[in-house]
Design a protein around this motif. Structure first.
Motif, PDB file in Angstrom:
ATOM      1  N   ARG A 175       0.828  -1.200   0.000  1.00 18.75           N
ATOM      2  CA  ARG A 175       0.000   0.000   0.000  1.00 18.75           C
ATOM      3  C   ARG A 175       0.863   1.252   0.000  1.00 18.75           C
ATOM      4  O   ARG A 175       0.611   2.206  -0.759  1.00 18.75           O
ATOM      5  CB  ARG A 175      -0.902  -0.001   1.239  1.00 18.75           C
ATOM      6  N   SER A 176       1.910   1.261   0.821  1.00 15.85           N
ATOM      7  CA  SER A 176       2.788   2.426   0.883  1.00 15.85           C
ATOM      8  C   SER A 176       3.503   2.643  -0.449  1.00 15.85           C
ATOM      9  O   SER A 176       3.672   3.788  -0.897  1.00 15.85           O
ATOM     10  CB  SER A 176       3.813   2.255   2.009  1.00 15.85           C
ATOM     11  N   ARG A 177       3.925   1.559  -1.100  1.00 17.21           N
ATOM     12  CA  ARG A 177       4.591   1.710  -2.393  1.00 17.21           C
ATOM     13  C   ARG A 177       3.638   2.327  -3.417  1.00 17.21           C
ATOM     14  O   ARG A 177       4.034   3.204  -4.205  1.00 17.21           O
ATOM     15  CB  ARG A 177       5.086   0.365  -2.911  1.00 17.21           C
ATOM     16  N   GLU A 178       2.411   1.878  -3.439  1.00 23.33           N
ATOM     17  CA  GLU A 178       1.430   2.439  -4.372  1.00 23.33           C
ATOM     18  C   GLU A 178       1.227   3.929  -4.120  1.00 23.33           C
ATOM     19  O   GLU A 178       1.122   4.729  -5.058  1.00 23.33           O
ATOM     20  CB  GLU A 178       0.108   1.688  -4.247  1.00 23.33           C
ATOM     21  N   GLN A 179       1.211   4.317  -2.855  1.00 24.85           N
ATOM     22  CA  GLN A 179       1.026   5.729  -2.533  1.00 24.85           C
ATOM     23  C   GLN A 179       2.247   6.563  -2.933  1.00 24.85           C
ATOM     24  O   GLN A 179       2.107   7.702  -3.401  1.00 24.85           O
ATOM     25  CB  GLN A 179       0.725   5.877  -1.038  1.00 24.85           C
ATOM     26  N   PHE A 180       3.459   6.012  -2.755  1.00 32.22           N
ATOM     27  CA  PHE A 180       4.658   6.704  -3.232  1.00 32.22           C
ATOM     28  C   PHE A 180       4.606   6.880  -4.747  1.00 32.22           C
ATOM     29  O   PHE A 180       4.987   7.935  -5.279  1.00 32.22           O
ATOM     30  CB  PHE A 180       5.919   5.925  -2.847  1.00 32.22           C
ATOM     31  N   GLU A 181       4.142   5.851  -5.442  1.00 32.89           N
ATOM     32  CA  GLU A 181       4.041   5.926  -6.896  1.00 32.89           C
ATOM     33  C   GLU A 181       3.023   6.976  -7.317  1.00 32.89           C
ATOM     34  O   GLU A 181       3.253   7.731  -8.274  1.00 32.89           O
ATOM     35  CB  GLU A 181       3.663   4.549  -7.457  1.00 32.89           C
ATOM     36  N   HIS A 182       1.902   7.046  -6.596  1.00 31.43           N
ATOM     37  CA  HIS A 182       0.902   8.079  -6.882  1.00 31.43           C
ATOM     38  C   HIS A 182       1.476   9.475  -6.659  1.00 31.43           C
ATOM     39  O   HIS A 182       1.237  10.390  -7.460  1.00 31.43           O
ATOM     40  CB  HIS A 182      -0.331   7.884  -5.996  1.00 31.43           C
ATOM     41  N   ALA A 183       2.237   9.638  -5.575  1.00 34.39           N
ATOM     42  CA  ALA A 183       2.833  10.942  -5.270  1.00 34.39           C
ATOM     43  C   ALA A 183       3.835  11.350  -6.347  1.00 34.39           C
ATOM     44  O   ALA A 183       3.872  12.513  -6.773  1.00 34.39           O
ATOM     45  CB  ALA A 183       3.517  10.902  -3.900  1.00 34.39           C
ATOM     46  N   VAL A 225       2.030  12.704  -9.467  1.00 36.61           N
ATOM     47  CA  VAL A 225       1.582  14.097  -9.333  1.00 36.61           C
ATOM     48  C   VAL A 225       2.768  15.050  -9.407  1.00 36.61           C
ATOM     49  O   VAL A 225       2.685  16.125 -10.019  1.00 36.61           O
ATOM     50  CB  VAL A 225       0.806  14.280  -8.020  1.00 36.61           C
ATOM     51  N   LEU A 226       3.890  14.677  -8.825  1.00 34.19           N
ATOM     52  CA  LEU A 226       5.067  15.543  -8.841  1.00 34.19           C
ATOM     53  C   LEU A 226       5.593  15.769 -10.250  1.00 34.19           C
ATOM     54  O   LEU A 226       6.140  16.831 -10.552  1.00 34.19           O
ATOM     55  CB  LEU A 226       6.170  14.946  -7.964  1.00 34.19           C
ATOM     56  N   VAL A 227       5.462  14.776 -11.120  1.00 26.09           N
ATOM     57  CA  VAL A 227       5.938  14.949 -12.497  1.00 26.09           C
ATOM     58  C   VAL A 227       4.818  15.419 -13.417  1.00 26.09           C
ATOM     59  O   VAL A 227       5.007  15.520 -14.629  1.00 26.09           O
ATOM     60  CB  VAL A 227       6.558  13.641 -13.047  1.00 26.09           C
ATOM     61  N   GLY A 228       3.634  15.711 -12.840  1.00 27.74           N
ATOM     62  CA  GLY A 228       2.572  16.349 -13.601  1.00 27.74           C
ATOM     63  C   GLY A 228       1.701  15.436 -14.428  1.00 27.74           C
ATOM     64  O   GLY A 228       1.154  15.866 -15.445  1.00 27.74           O
ATOM     65  N   VAL A 229       1.547  14.165 -14.009  1.00 31.89           N
ATOM     66  CA  VAL A 229       0.662  13.255 -14.735  1.00 31.89           C
ATOM     67  C   VAL A 229      -0.313  12.608 -13.752  1.00 31.89           C
ATOM     68  O   VAL A 229      -0.091  12.613 -12.537  1.00 31.89           O
ATOM     69  CB  VAL A 229       1.454  12.161 -15.484  1.00 31.89           C
ATOM     70  N   ALA A 230      -1.380  12.046 -14.310  1.00 33.56           N
ATOM     71  CA  ALA A 230      -2.355  11.348 -13.475  1.00 33.56           C
ATOM     72  C   ALA A 230      -1.764  10.027 -12.983  1.00 33.56           C
ATOM     73  O   ALA A 230      -1.029   9.363 -13.721  1.00 33.56           O
ATOM     74  CB  ALA A 230      -3.628  11.088 -14.267  1.00 33.56           C
ATOM     75  N   PRO A 231      -2.041   9.633 -11.738  1.00 34.18           N
ATOM     76  CA  PRO A 231      -1.498   8.366 -11.227  1.00 34.18           C
ATOM     77  C   PRO A 231      -1.821   7.161 -12.100  1.00 34.18           C
ATOM     78  O   PRO A 231      -1.020   6.226 -12.173  1.00 34.18           O
ATOM     79  CB  PRO A 231      -2.149   8.244  -9.841  1.00 34.18           C
TER      80      PRO A 231
END
Length: 484
Positions: A256-264, A267-273
């Motif tokens: 779960r934490s890895r998925e959330q890091f990937e989502h973050a 957003v930081l690189v300006g694309v949808a998760p």
């Protein structure tokens, strides 16, 4: 007011020239205090042992270096570069900087005169009567018409430096905005690096937890067989089941934490998760950039928040001069030149020429204390910004000390876990040798392998935390420790 008649022009020009010379002389004056950077006592060294030297704050030093290249990871480099181009916070900060630059240009415009041009015409009935025929005549009650073309100019000389102080304030604010932009860029790049390294740490954890899950499942199956044969107790079976369930739960938390890091990161690189994926790397190796023994204070002084706070104090200091200039009279110089006649044809002829020149001096005698209140407000604003600057510097010192302390202790912790891991490698090798000799069971070997995996997880987690701690140290130093 002087008109354009030839007989008045000769006598008025020397007076106007004298006014001009006096105006130029006064324009060199500027009221208000000249800016001095707020004094703050800086220590000669960091408490945690890294030596550094004093340096003067430099607004241009807010530019960050490409510190992420020291981690030698092309994927991380690509993510940071993508975030610099597409992150919405950076785009917003860039727009704020352009706004500040426009404000500087707007302030500079106050130094120059305003020039305008106008062309007008009118037609109407005279005041002495009316003309019912609708035809223009020579009587006093006939239709009158007027045509004019005027070039006008007005200038309010900056006698007391109000405009120049305003420019000074705008420039300092623009430099502060530039520092804030650098701060956003640094914050975004640091967030990308921290989230990326956290994701890679979880890749390692997930791989190690999956191995633990398989071993715990093997152990549970063995104990179930022993329990059926009567050689294992129900308590042993419950413990084995609990150990497997604990690993399963830890694995879900890590995923779960890895998925959330990937989502973050998306957003930081300006694309949808949904459009962003990073393949896992369970064999990732962390790199730790090591700071030199001497960290010059210029690295700390170039921190964007420190620069922005210092520039904010400079802008507030200049606004004191703007407020104090309101106590002095203002001089407004106006001029008009053009032509005025009764018909458009022949308008631009010498008899229709007109011109006017007029200086106007104005001073406010009573305003109910508004100007004094404005000065007090400006001084209070400066005191507040100066205090905020000192507080920002102290906070920056604390931030660096905290991160140096974290790295110092994480390094010792990593060394300890590495020793534990090496000893457990030896123990596991010994268990395997005894297993081949037939002196220990497969269950004992698997149990020792579990301990080895847990020791490796503790070591790799500490290495990951140490690598992320180095990102925090780089950020606290303003974006790297390369020579300026």
């Amino acid at each position: 007011m002087l008109n354009g008649k030839p007989h008045s022009r000769a006598g008025s020009l020397p007076q106007l020239f004298a006014v001009f010379i006096f105006t130029v002389f006064l324009s060199g004056c500027m009221v208000g205090p000249d800016y001095q950077k707020p004094a703050i006592e800086l220590p000669m060294s960091f408490k945690e042992g890294t030596q550094w030297q004093r340096a003067v704050a430099n607004p241009q030093g807010a530019l960050d270096s490409q510190w992420w290249l020291d981690y030698h990871d092309p994927i991380l480099t690509d993510l940071v570069q993508r975030s610099a181009k597409a992150n919405q916070s950076i785009i917003a900060a860039e727009a704020a900087y352009r706004l500040a630059q426009a404000q500087v240009a707007s302030s500079r415009a106050g130094l120059w005169p305003t020039v305008g041009v106008g062309l007008s015409g009118s037609r109407g009935v005279g005041a002495s009567g009316s003309n019912t025929s609708g035809v223009a005549g020579g009587g006093s009650g006939g239709v009158e018409q007027s045509v004019s073309a005027i070039l006008s100019a007005s200038w309010e000389p900056d006698l007391w430096g109000a405009v120049r102080r305003s420019i000074e304030s705008s420039q300092a604010s623009a430099q502060g905005s530039d520092a804030l932009l650098a701060g956003v860029r640094l914050s975004i790049s640091a967030s990308v690096a921290s989230n990326y390294l956290g994701l890679r740490q979880l890749d390692i954890d997930i791989g190690l937890l999956e191995q633990q899950q398989r071993i715990n499942l093997q152990l549970l199956n063995m104990i179930q067989v022993d329990f059926v044969q009567g050689t294992a107790s129900n308590d042993q079976l419950l413990v084995a089941q609990d150990q497997l369930t604990t690993v399963v739960a830890a694995l879900q938390t890590a995923e779960r934490s890895r998925e959330q890091f990937e989502h973050a990161l998306a957003v930081l690189v300006g694309v949808a998760p949904a459009d962003f994926t990073l393949p896992p790397k369970s064999a990732y190796t962390f790199v730790l950039p090591i700071p030199p023994l001497a960290l010059p204070s210029a690295l700390l002084q170039r921190r964007p928040d420190v620069v922005a706070a210092e520039r904010s104090a400079a802008a507030a200091n200049a606004r004191i001069g703007v407020a104090e200039a309101a106590f002095f009279p203002t001089l407004d110089l106006t001029a008009e030149v053009g032509f005025r006649g009764t018909a458009l044809g022949g308008l631009f002829s010498l008899p229709n020429r007109i011109w006017t020149l007029g200086p106007a001096l104005a001073e406010t005698l009573f305003d109910g204390g508004a100007r004094e209140a404005a000065v007090q407000q400006a001084r209070a604003s400066y005191d507040q910004d100066a205090a905020n600057y000192r507080g920002t510097v102290l906070g920056a010192l604390q931030n660096v000390e905290d991160n140096l302390s974290a790295i110092n202790h994480l390094q010792r912790q990593a060394e300890a876990f590495d020793q534990i891991y090496q000893r457990n490698q030896q123990l596991f090798g010994s268990q395997e040798a005894q297993k081949r000799a037939g002196t220990v069971s497969q269950q004992a070997v698997l149990t020792q392998q579990l301990v080895l995996l847990q020791a490796e997880q503790s070591l790799r987690d500490t290495q990951g935390a140490l690598s992320q701690g180095s990102v925090a140290l780089i950020q606290s130093l303003g974006g790297g420790w390369q020579t300026l």
